[in-house]
Design a protein around this motif. Structure first.
Motif, PDB file in Angstrom:
ATOM      1  N   THR A 207      -3.345   1.218  -3.520  1.00  0.00           N
ATOM      2  CA  THR A 207      -3.575   0.034  -2.699  1.00  0.00           C
ATOM      3  C   THR A 207      -3.162  -1.227  -3.443  1.00  0.00           C
ATOM      4  O   THR A 207      -3.513  -1.402  -4.615  1.00  0.00           O
ATOM      5  CB  THR A 207      -5.063  -0.068  -2.312  1.00  0.00           C
ATOM      6  N   ASN A 208      -2.409  -2.075  -2.753  1.00  0.00           N
ATOM      7  CA  ASN A 208      -2.067  -3.407  -3.252  1.00  0.00           C
ATOM      8  C   ASN A 208      -1.381  -3.362  -4.624  1.00  0.00           C
ATOM      9  O   ASN A 208      -1.823  -4.035  -5.558  1.00  0.00           O
ATOM     10  CB  ASN A 208      -3.324  -4.275  -3.287  1.00  0.00           C
TER      11      ASN A 208
ATOM     12  N   ASP B 250       0.881  -1.167   0.000  1.00  0.00           N
ATOM     13  CA  ASP B 250       0.000   0.000   0.000  1.00  0.00           C
ATOM     14  C   ASP B 250       0.921   1.219   0.000  1.00  0.00           C
ATOM     15  O   ASP B 250       1.883   1.281   0.775  1.00  0.00           O
ATOM     16  CB  ASP B 250      -0.909  -0.007   1.232  1.00  0.00           C
TER      17      ASP B 250
ATOM     18  N   THR C 172      -3.264   7.790  -2.364  1.00  0.00           N
ATOM     19  CA  THR C 172      -2.737   6.476  -2.026  1.00  0.00           C
ATOM     20  C   THR C 172      -2.913   5.514  -3.197  1.00  0.00           C
ATOM     21  O   THR C 172      -3.723   5.748  -4.093  1.00  0.00           O
ATOM     22  CB  THR C 172      -3.462   5.890  -0.796  1.00  0.00           C
TER      23      THR C 172
END
Length: 85
Positions: free
Chosen positions: A53-54, A38, A51
């Motif tokens: 994510t993954n 992340d 951000t």
């Protein structure tokens, strides 16, 4: 002549099974190296802009365009850091 054909058939079968096993093992090993994180994204002024994510390092580089070594661009939580050029 029958023994020769049988031997060649057995060798071909062993080679085929071995090749399939090695390929499967190599693919599993390369996928294991691609760890997802992340990420926190930053602008050039150091402000947080969002951000991710993954995402793997390669995916984060592709999305952010950051591949340099100067200013902070994105930071993985408990992981690597990407920088602007």
């Amino acid at each position: 002549m029958k023994n020769l054909k049988t031997t060649l058939l057995a060798l071909a079968l062993v080679a085929g099974v071995s090749g399939a096993f090695v390929t499967k093992t190599a693919n599993a090993a390369s996928n294991a190296k691609q760890v997802s994180y992340d990420w926190i994204r930053f602008d050039r002024a150091g402000n947080i802009t969002g951000t991710l994510t993954n995402k793997t390092v390669a995916q984060a580089q592709l999305i952010t365009g950051c591949t340099g070594s100067n200013q902070l661009c994105a930071s993985a939580i408990s992981g690597p850091v990407l920088r602007y050029n």
